[in-house]
Design an enzyme around this catalytic site. Structure first.
Site, PDB file in Angstrom:
ATOM      1  N   HIS A  95       6.433  -4.167   9.593  1.00  0.00           N
ATOM      2  CA  HIS A  95       5.602  -3.881   8.131  1.00  0.00           C
ATOM      3  C   HIS A  95       6.778  -3.222   7.330  1.00  0.00           C
ATOM      4  CE1 HIS A  95       3.247  -2.162   5.211  1.00  0.00           C
ATOM      5  NE2 HIS A  95       2.479  -2.658   5.471  1.00  0.00           N
ATOM      6  N   GLU A 169       5.103 -10.278   2.723  1.00  0.00           N
ATOM      7  CA  GLU A 169       4.627  -9.020   1.895  1.00  0.00           C
ATOM      8  C   GLU A 169       5.896  -8.647   1.033  1.00  0.00           C
ATOM      9  OE1 GLU A 169       0.920  -7.053   3.723  1.00  0.00           O
ATOM     10  OE2 GLU A 169       2.878  -5.913   4.403  1.00  0.00           O
TER      11      GLU A 169
HETATM   12  P1  PGA Z   1      -1.561  -3.173  -0.433  1.00  0.00           P
HETATM   13  O1  PGA Z   1      -0.783  -2.905   0.886  1.00  0.00           O
HETATM   14  O2  PGA Z   1      -2.890  -4.016  -0.118  1.00  0.00           O
HETATM   15  O3  PGA Z   1      -2.219  -1.707  -0.734  1.00  0.00           O
HETATM   16  O4  PGA Z   1      -0.496  -3.367  -1.203  1.00  0.00           O
HETATM   17  C1  PGA Z   1      -0.547  -4.158   1.960  1.00  0.00           C
HETATM   18  C2  PGA Z   1       0.085  -3.544   2.943  1.00  0.00           C
HETATM   19  O5  PGA Z   1       0.281  -2.569   3.133  1.00  0.00           O
HETATM   20  O6  PGA Z   1       0.501  -4.494   3.948  1.00  0.00           O
END
Ligand code: PGA
Length: 259
Positions: A95, A169
């Protein structure tokens, strides 16, 4: 670092009510049969509470940060055998917050994913570019580097049988309210799928699951799921509220029925 033990208990209680009200029977059924895979990744201390509370609904629980070694002198860490004691077989790796604040690199993410898979876990593996990298038009280059360095040759099989799930992401979209547009998400997901095909072959790329994460909400989730290469979401903020998490599941359930 949201939802300690008490908050998790409250979340689960409200979530069960929200699911009753907001989630249709076909979606509930799809979650139970695992046609629709619904997972949560609470903090380490809340894993047991979440596991007990959500088990009967078919929601699987995963851990946010698990070491690659099985045991030993690694103060503060937890291992796969420890989460297995709770019947948890799902981990999150790479992450951006682990990369940004806790020294996770492509190499340590690779070690984690490789070890967790070998120990029988499913892994959700996050990649994504920063704002500066996107502005400099380096998105694909960064994704390629993260995949080149962060995956090994054996992982084609894990992608194919969906024990390894990728999550795109974009760092600039996480927790910022700035979602990638469906077109931006689709471009990146298409690039990732093509990468998998080039490296591991067509079968792995066709079966690979690629989630989108970064300011997913009940408003934008449907449009993101309509992108051909977006297979699901990895949701932070909007999943913390039980009502909104229940709505996200319903959106995913109806997208599944339409696909
Ligand atoms: P968010 O977080 O949906 O609040 O942008 C995504 C994540 O932490 O993977």
């Amino acid at each position: 670092m949201n939802h300690g033990i008490d908050a998790t208990r409250m979340f689960a209680g409200q979530f069960i009510q929200s699911v009753d009200l907001k989630v249709s029977s076909p979606t509930k059924e799809a979650i139970h049969t695992q046609m629709l895979k619904a997972w949560v990744f609470p903090p380490m201390l809340s894993l047991a509470e979440a596991q007990v509370a959500l088990f009967q609904m078919g929601i699987k629980v995963g851990a946010q940060n698990v070491h690659f070694e099985e045991k030993g002198a690694f103060t503060g860490e937890i291992s796969v055998p420890m989460i297995k004691d709770l019947h948890i077989y799902l981990t999150l790796v790479g992450h951006s917050e682990r990369r940004q604040y806790f020294g996770e690199t492509n190499l340590t993410a690779l070690k984690r994913a490789d070890s967790h898979l070998k120990q029988g876990c499913k892994v959700v593996y996050c990649i994504g570019e920063s704002k500066d990298e996107r502005l400099a038009d380096r998105t694909n280059e960064i994704l390629k580097q993260q995949l080149d360095e962060g995956l090994n040759q054996e992982m084609g099989e894990a992608l194919e049988d969906q024990r390894l799930v990728l999550a795109y992401e974009p760092v600039w979209a996480i927790g910022t309210g700035l979602t990638a547009s469906p077109a931006q998400a689709e471009d990146a997901h298409h690039f990732i799928r093509q990468y998998i095909e080039n490296r591991y072959g067509k079968k792995s790329s066709m079966k690979a699951v690629i989630l989108y994460g970064g300011s997913v909400t009940t408003e934008n989730f449907k449009a993101l799921l309509e992108c051909p290469n977006v297979d699901g979401g990895l949701v932070g903020g909007a999943s913390l509220n039980p009502d909104s998490y229940a709505k996200l599941l319903e959106i995913a359930g109806s997208a599944l029925r339409q696909s």
